[in-house]
Design a protein around this motif. Structure first.
Motif, PDB file in Angstrom:
ATOM      1  N   GLN A   1      49.259  52.600  47.733  1.00 35.72           N
ATOM      2  CA  GLN A   1      47.970  52.228  47.209  1.00 35.72           C
ATOM      3  C   GLN A   1      48.377  51.068  45.985  1.00 35.72           C
ATOM      4  OE1 GLN A   1      45.228  52.299  48.671  1.00 35.72           O
ATOM      5  NE2 GLN A   1      43.680  51.136  47.250  1.00 35.72           N
ATOM      6  N   VAL A   2      47.942  49.866  46.156  1.00 37.19           N
ATOM      7  CA  VAL A   2      48.342  48.792  45.157  1.00 37.19           C
ATOM      8  C   VAL A   2      46.978  48.520  44.383  1.00 37.19           C
ATOM      9  CG1 VAL A   2      49.429  46.535  44.656  1.00 37.19           C
ATOM     10  CG2 VAL A   2      50.222  47.948  46.115  1.00 37.19           C
ATOM     11  N   GLN A   3      47.033  48.354  43.170  1.00 38.17           N
ATOM     12  CA  GLN A   3      45.826  48.077  42.410  1.00 38.17           C
ATOM     13  C   GLN A   3      45.915  46.634  41.703  1.00 38.17           C
ATOM     14  OE1 GLN A   3      44.825  51.279  39.466  1.00 38.17           O
ATOM     15  NE2 GLN A   3      43.187  51.995  40.922  1.00 38.17           N
ATOM     16  N   LEU A   4      45.166  45.765  41.972  1.00 38.22           N
ATOM     17  CA  LEU A   4      45.306  44.435  41.358  1.00 38.22           C
ATOM     18  C   LEU A   4      44.399  44.234  40.310  1.00 38.22           C
ATOM     19  CD1 LEU A   4      45.702  42.634  45.053  1.00 38.22           C
ATOM     20  CD2 LEU A   4      47.456  43.374  43.214  1.00 38.22           C
ATOM     21  N   VAL A   5      44.601  43.565  39.346  1.00 40.02           N
ATOM     22  CA  VAL A   5      43.629  43.378  38.224  1.00 40.02           C
ATOM     23  C   VAL A   5      43.878  41.671  37.800  1.00 40.02           C
ATOM     24  CG1 VAL A   5      42.848  44.033  35.999  1.00 40.02           C
ATOM     25  CG2 VAL A   5      43.569  45.725  37.210  1.00 40.02           C
ATOM     26  N   GLU A   6      42.725  41.048  37.974  1.00 38.76           N
ATOM     27  CA  GLU A   6      42.745  39.620  37.734  1.00 38.76           C
ATOM     28  C   GLU A   6      42.290  39.345  36.466  1.00 38.76           C
ATOM     29  OE1 GLU A   6      41.013  39.961  42.057  1.00 38.76           O
ATOM     30  OE2 GLU A   6      40.644  40.888  40.146  1.00 38.76           O
ATOM     31  N   SER A   7      42.508  38.132  35.616  1.00 41.71           N
ATOM     32  CA  SER A   7      41.746  37.802  34.558  1.00 41.71           C
ATOM     33  C   SER A   7      42.256  36.404  34.205  1.00 41.71           C
ATOM     34  CB  SER A   7      42.739  38.611  33.322  1.00 41.71           C
ATOM     35  OG  SER A   7      44.020  38.345  33.329  1.00 41.71           O
ATOM     36  N   GLY A   8      41.458  35.859  33.360  1.00 43.95           N
ATOM     37  CA  GLY A   8      41.694  34.567  33.116  1.00 43.95           C
ATOM     38  C   GLY A   8      40.616  33.704  33.511  1.00 43.95           C
ATOM     39  N   GLY A   9      39.664  34.017  34.136  1.00 46.74           N
ATOM     40  CA  GLY A   9      38.530  33.196  34.639  1.00 46.74           C
ATOM     41  C   GLY A   9      37.664  32.966  33.168  1.00 46.74           C
ATOM     42  N   GLY A  10      36.721  31.933  33.644  1.00 51.73           N
ATOM     43  CA  GLY A  10      35.703  31.500  32.824  1.00 51.73           C
ATOM     44  C   GLY A  10      34.996  30.404  32.800  1.00 51.73           C
ATOM     45  N   LEU A  11      34.690  29.679  31.934  1.00 52.43           N
ATOM     46  CA  LEU A  11      33.703  28.454  32.112  1.00 52.43           C
ATOM     47  C   LEU A  11      34.442  27.554  31.767  1.00 52.43           C
ATOM     48  CD1 LEU A  11      30.880  27.024  32.422  1.00 52.43           C
ATOM     49  CD2 LEU A  11      30.185  27.416  30.004  1.00 52.43           C
ATOM     50  N   VAL A  12      34.541  26.300  32.258  1.00 53.53           N
ATOM     51  CA  VAL A  12      35.250  25.044  31.959  1.00 53.53           C
ATOM     52  C   VAL A  12      34.764  23.892  32.488  1.00 53.53           C
ATOM     53  CG1 VAL A  12      36.763  25.433  34.185  1.00 53.53           C
ATOM     54  CG2 VAL A  12      37.564  24.106  32.284  1.00 53.53           C
ATOM     55  N   GLN A  13      34.730  22.888  31.744  1.00 55.03           N
ATOM     56  CA  GLN A  13      34.168  21.565  32.289  1.00 55.03           C
ATOM     57  C   GLN A  13      35.021  20.876  33.405  1.00 55.03           C
ATOM     58  OE1 GLN A  13      33.890  19.120  28.756  1.00 55.03           O
ATOM     59  NE2 GLN A  13      31.567  19.851  28.344  1.00 55.03           N
ATOM     60  N   ALA A  14      34.305  20.211  34.162  1.00 61.95           N
ATOM     61  CA  ALA A  14      34.868  19.381  35.208  1.00 61.95           C
ATOM     62  C   ALA A  14      36.049  18.726  34.740  1.00 61.95           C
ATOM     63  CB  ALA A  14      34.002  18.477  35.964  1.00 61.95           C
ATOM     64  N   GLY A  15      37.167  18.734  35.380  1.00 57.57           N
ATOM     65  CA  GLY A  15      38.471  18.075  35.101  1.00 57.57           C
ATOM     66  C   GLY A  15      39.259  18.812  34.152  1.00 57.57           C
ATOM     67  N   GLY A  16      38.663  20.134  33.846  1.00 55.54           N
ATOM     68  CA  GLY A  16      39.655  21.078  32.704  1.00 55.54           C
ATOM     69  C   GLY A  16      40.548  21.892  33.572  1.00 55.54           C
ATOM     70  N   SER A  17      41.185  22.720  32.952  1.00 58.03           N
ATOM     71  CA  SER A  17      42.010  23.781  33.444  1.00 58.03           C
ATOM     72  C   SER A  17      41.865  25.210  33.078  1.00 58.03           C
ATOM     73  CB  SER A  17      43.525  23.298  33.244  1.00 58.03           C
ATOM     74  OG  SER A  17      43.996  22.066  33.555  1.00 58.03           O
ATOM     75  N   LEU A  18      42.211  26.001  34.043  1.00 55.83           N
ATOM     76  CA  LEU A  18      42.307  27.358  33.892  1.00 55.83           C
ATOM     77  C   LEU A  18      43.473  28.025  34.498  1.00 55.83           C
ATOM     78  CD1 LEU A  18      38.765  28.828  34.538  1.00 55.83           C
ATOM     79  CD2 LEU A  18      39.697  28.619  32.255  1.00 55.83           C
ATOM     80  N   ARG A  19      44.056  29.073  34.036  1.00 54.16           N
ATOM     81  CA  ARG A  19      45.218  29.956  34.561  1.00 54.16           C
ATOM     82  C   ARG A  19      44.711  31.409  34.713  1.00 54.16           C
ATOM     83  NH1 ARG A  19      50.624  32.157  31.769  1.00 54.16           N
ATOM     84  NH2 ARG A  19      52.040  31.825  33.516  1.00 54.16           N
ATOM     85  N   LEU A  20      44.681  31.601  35.977  1.00 51.48           N
ATOM     86  CA  LEU A  20      44.204  32.951  36.541  1.00 51.48           C
ATOM     87  C   LEU A  20      45.799  33.882  36.390  1.00 51.48           C
ATOM     88  CD1 LEU A  20      41.946  32.433  39.331  1.00 51.48           C
ATOM     89  CD2 LEU A  20      41.471  32.355  36.973  1.00 51.48           C
TER      90      LEU A  20
END
Length: 124
Positions: free
Chosen positions: A1-20
């Motif tokens: 069994q592999v557990q996966l945990v995501e992070s890095g989401g959020g609110l950003v304006q159009a044209g912006g960047s995020l790193r998940l």
């Protein structure tokens, strides 16, 4: 069994960047191909990007090519999704997924393990 945990989401304006980021709980992370899918309310889950277990070959949905980059760091059991020039229509819950070795990278049916998702909201 592999557990996966995501992070890095959020609110950003159009044209912006995020790193998940997605951390995997397995000692054999290098044997897993990793992917990112997203699902907006009322829509089906769609493929975003994937990276192979062996050569690190990357695959992208046409809609994100040139703007998103998937990468992996096997020493940290982590896969990343760098998202640039984000658009409001890309607001969705982003899921990290894994499958042992290779397969059909574009199909959610081909993956074995899923995270809980991280919300990305792009405001106009």
């Amino acid at each position: 069994q592999v557990q996966l945990v995501e992070s890095g989401g959020g609110l950003v304006q159009a044209g912006g960047s995020l790193r998940l980021s997605c951390a995997a709980s397995t000692r054999t992370f290098s044997s897993y191909s990793m992917g990112w899918f997203r699902q907006a309310p009322g829509k089906e889950r769609e493929f975003v990007a994937a990276i192979s277990w062996n050569f690190g070959t990357d695959y992208y949905a046409d809609s994100v090519k040139g703007r998103f980059t998937i990468s992996r760091e096997n020493a940290k059991n982590t896969v990343y999704l760098q998202m640039n020039s984000l658009k409001p229509e890309e607001t969705a819950l982003y899921y990290c997924t894994a499958r042992a070795y290779g397969g059909n990278y574009y199909s959610h049916n081909d993956y074995h393990y899923w995270g809980q998702g991280t919300q990305v909201t792009v405001s106009s």
